[in-house]
Motif scaffolding. Sequence first.
Motif, mmCIF file in Angstrom:
data_model
loop_
_atom_site.group_PDB
_atom_site.id
_atom_site.type_symbol
_atom_site.label_atom_id
_atom_site.label_comp_id
_atom_site.label_asym_id
_atom_site.label_seq_id
_atom_site.Cartn_x
_atom_site.Cartn_y
_atom_site.Cartn_z
ATOM 1 N N THR A 8 -0.699 10.771 49.718
ATOM 2 C CA THR A 8 -1.375 11.738 48.864
ATOM 3 C C THR A 8 -2.475 11.006 48.105
ATOM 4 N N SER A 9 -3.426 11.737 47.598
ATOM 5 C CA SER A 9 -4.530 11.148 46.846
ATOM 6 C C SER A 9 -3.986 10.317 45.674
ATOM 7 N N GLY A 10 -4.538 9.138 45.509
ATOM 8 C CA GLY A 10 -4.107 8.243 44.442
ATOM 9 C C GLY A 10 -3.158 7.161 44.912
ATOM 10 N N ASP A 11 -2.650 7.270 46.139
ATOM 11 C CA ASP A 11 -1.726 6.260 46.656
ATOM 12 C C ASP A 11 -2.429 4.924 46.887
ATOM 13 N N LYS A 12 -1.693 3.857 46.649
ATOM 14 C CA LYS A 12 -2.174 2.511 46.964
ATOM 15 C C LYS A 12 -1.825 2.171 48.408
ATOM 16 N N VAL A 13 -2.763 1.519 49.090
ATOM 17 C CA VAL A 13 -2.524 1.085 50.466
ATOM 18 C C VAL A 13 -2.936 -0.380 50.598
ATOM 19 N N GLY A 14 -2.148 -1.130 51.357
ATOM 20 C CA GLY A 14 -2.415 -2.548 51.523
ATOM 21 C C GLY A 14 -3.388 -2.816 52.654
ATOM 22 N N ILE A 15 -4.194 -3.861 52.485
ATOM 23 C CA ILE A 15 -5.170 -4.290 53.494
ATOM 24 C C ILE A 15 -4.881 -5.760 53.794
ATOM 25 N N ILE A 16 -4.454 -6.066 55.018
ATOM 26 C CA ILE A 16 -4.113 -7.448 55.333
ATOM 27 C C ILE A 16 -4.592 -7.826 56.731
ATOM 28 N N SER A 17 -4.634 -9.141 56.969
ATOM 29 C CA SER A 17 -5.025 -9.697 58.262
ATOM 30 C C SER A 17 -3.877 -10.557 58.773
ATOM 31 N N THR A 18 -3.271 -10.131 59.867
ATOM 32 C CA THR A 18 -2.158 -10.901 60.424
ATOM 33 C C THR A 18 -2.539 -11.603 61.723
ATOM 34 N N ALA A 19 -3.791 -11.435 62.152
ATOM 35 C CA ALA A 19 -4.199 -11.987 63.445
ATOM 36 C C ALA A 19 -5.546 -12.701 63.310
ATOM 37 N N LYS A 20 -6.557 -12.198 63.996
ATOM 38 C CA LYS A 20 -7.871 -12.835 64.024
ATOM 39 C C LYS A 20 -8.548 -12.791 62.659
ATOM 40 N N ARG A 21 -9.287 -13.837 62.347
ATOM 41 C CA ARG A 21 -9.926 -13.904 61.030
ATOM 42 C C ARG A 21 -10.973 -12.805 60.855
ATOM 43 N N LYS A 35 -11.184 5.050 50.517
ATOM 44 C CA LYS A 35 -11.461 5.511 49.151
ATOM 45 C C LYS A 35 -11.905 6.974 49.156
ATOM 46 N N SER A 36 -12.650 7.372 50.199
ATOM 47 C CA SER A 36 -13.106 8.765 50.282
ATOM 48 C C SER A 36 -11.932 9.723 50.477
ATOM 49 N N TRP A 37 -10.814 9.200 50.976
ATOM 50 C CA TRP A 37 -9.592 10.006 51.129
ATOM 51 C C TRP A 37 -8.770 10.025 49.834
ATOM 52 N N GLY A 38 -9.266 9.354 48.814
ATOM 53 C CA GLY A 38 -8.555 9.319 47.542
ATOM 54 C C GLY A 38 -7.547 8.186 47.450
ATOM 55 N N LEU A 39 -7.572 7.264 48.407
ATOM 56 C CA LEU A 39 -6.618 6.151 48.411
ATOM 57 C C LEU A 39 -7.174 4.961 47.633
ATOM 58 N N GLU A 40 -6.280 4.107 47.193
ATOM 59 C CA GLU A 40 -6.664 2.912 46.435
ATOM 60 C C GLU A 40 -6.315 1.663 47.258
ATOM 61 N N PRO A 41 -7.309 1.081 47.943
ATOM 62 C CA PRO A 41 -7.034 -0.104 48.759
ATOM 63 C C PRO A 41 -6.719 -1.335 47.903
ATOM 64 N N VAL A 42 -5.688 -2.059 48.325
ATOM 65 C CA VAL A 42 -5.304 -3.312 47.669
ATOM 66 C C VAL A 42 -5.392 -4.400 48.735
ATOM 67 N N ILE A 43 -6.353 -5.297 48.570
ATOM 68 C CA ILE A 43 -6.603 -6.311 49.589
ATOM 69 C C ILE A 43 -5.691 -7.512 49.377
ATOM 70 N N GLY A 44 -5.041 -7.949 50.448
ATOM 71 C CA GLY A 44 -4.143 -9.085 50.388
ATOM 72 C C GLY A 44 -4.856 -10.360 49.953
ATOM 73 N N GLU A 45 -4.139 -11.212 49.283
ATOM 74 C CA GLU A 45 -4.706 -12.447 48.730
ATOM 75 C C GLU A 45 -5.351 -13.317 49.809
ATOM 76 N N ASN A 46 -4.788 -13.298 51.006
ATOM 77 C CA ASN A 46 -5.262 -14.190 52.066
ATOM 78 C C ASN A 46 -6.011 -13.471 53.185
ATOM 79 N N ALA A 47 -6.428 -12.237 52.938
ATOM 80 C CA ALA A 47 -6.998 -11.399 53.999
ATOM 81 C C ALA A 47 -8.239 -11.998 54.651
#
Length: 296
Positions: A8-21, A35-47
């Motif tokens: 739903t709008s306002g949800d946090k979603v994780g952004i991570i890289s588990t493979a290629k840089r 963000k246009s869908w109302g989501l809040e991206p949270v980028i992983g520390e090592n992404a």
Amino acid sequence: MITPPYLTSGDKVGIISTAKRTEPHEIEQGIATLKSWGLEPVIGENAFNEYGFLAGTDAERLSDLQQMLDDESIRAIFFTKGGYGTLRIIDGIDWTKFREKPKWLVGYSDITLLHCHVHNFGVETLHAVMLQGYPKASFDSVETIRKALFGESLSYEIPVHPKSRWNGEAVGGKLIGGNLSMLYAIVGSVSDIDMQNKILFIEDIDEYLYHYDRMLVSLKRAGKLKGLKAVIVGQMVDIKESTLPWGKNDREITLEHFDCPVIFDFPAGHVADNRALVMGREIRMSGSATIKIDFL
């Protein structure tokens, strides 16, 4: 199968890289779309880390995946890019919290490993474009991600390819699969899946015809191709001859190894038109000149 809670709008979603840089600019459009869908991206520390081909060391990539799996405020995890690398870290993951409170995992190609591993927990996942692919993805590719994650109905209609093995009789079953090279790579491991009475989706890129044949023969020898309800073949990109011609094209090879209904050219894989597929979801295939695929 368990369906993770829809977003739903306002949800946090994780952004991570588990493979290629991955570089930050490669996922800017993907982030903007979320963000246009109302989501809040949270980028992983090592992404955006770099360790040769990979997005950081195994320990760094594993740390980001574990953190996003365990963080209850993260409602879905989006992967930046495929390539290779998730296989190196999968056995270090503690799935306890994820299994207690599942969340959506969104990606394809190398992420096929996670689709299969999580299928064994009885949890649905989303086979779909990764963030790096958003700039070149078709509108429908991205829109079907939004529909699937926000709980809207999902169905497709595709013309029957003339080489398909399809008699028009309706077929139903749970959808499994993904990248064929990954399905081949996990045979005999804890991530391997039971394909009995399932509908198998496959796609791949940049393989020789003899290697394509070898992967299917290996799956057959392992008993993976018995009892399938049907096979949906996505886009096979740059499946090519080696020095000596194999003698059959990829469609002919496919039909040789499966004895169930087979449909070709579904719009998913390493192409711009890469429609979202809910893995683990019951689907129904019906129609004659046109096949309708409904996610139930």
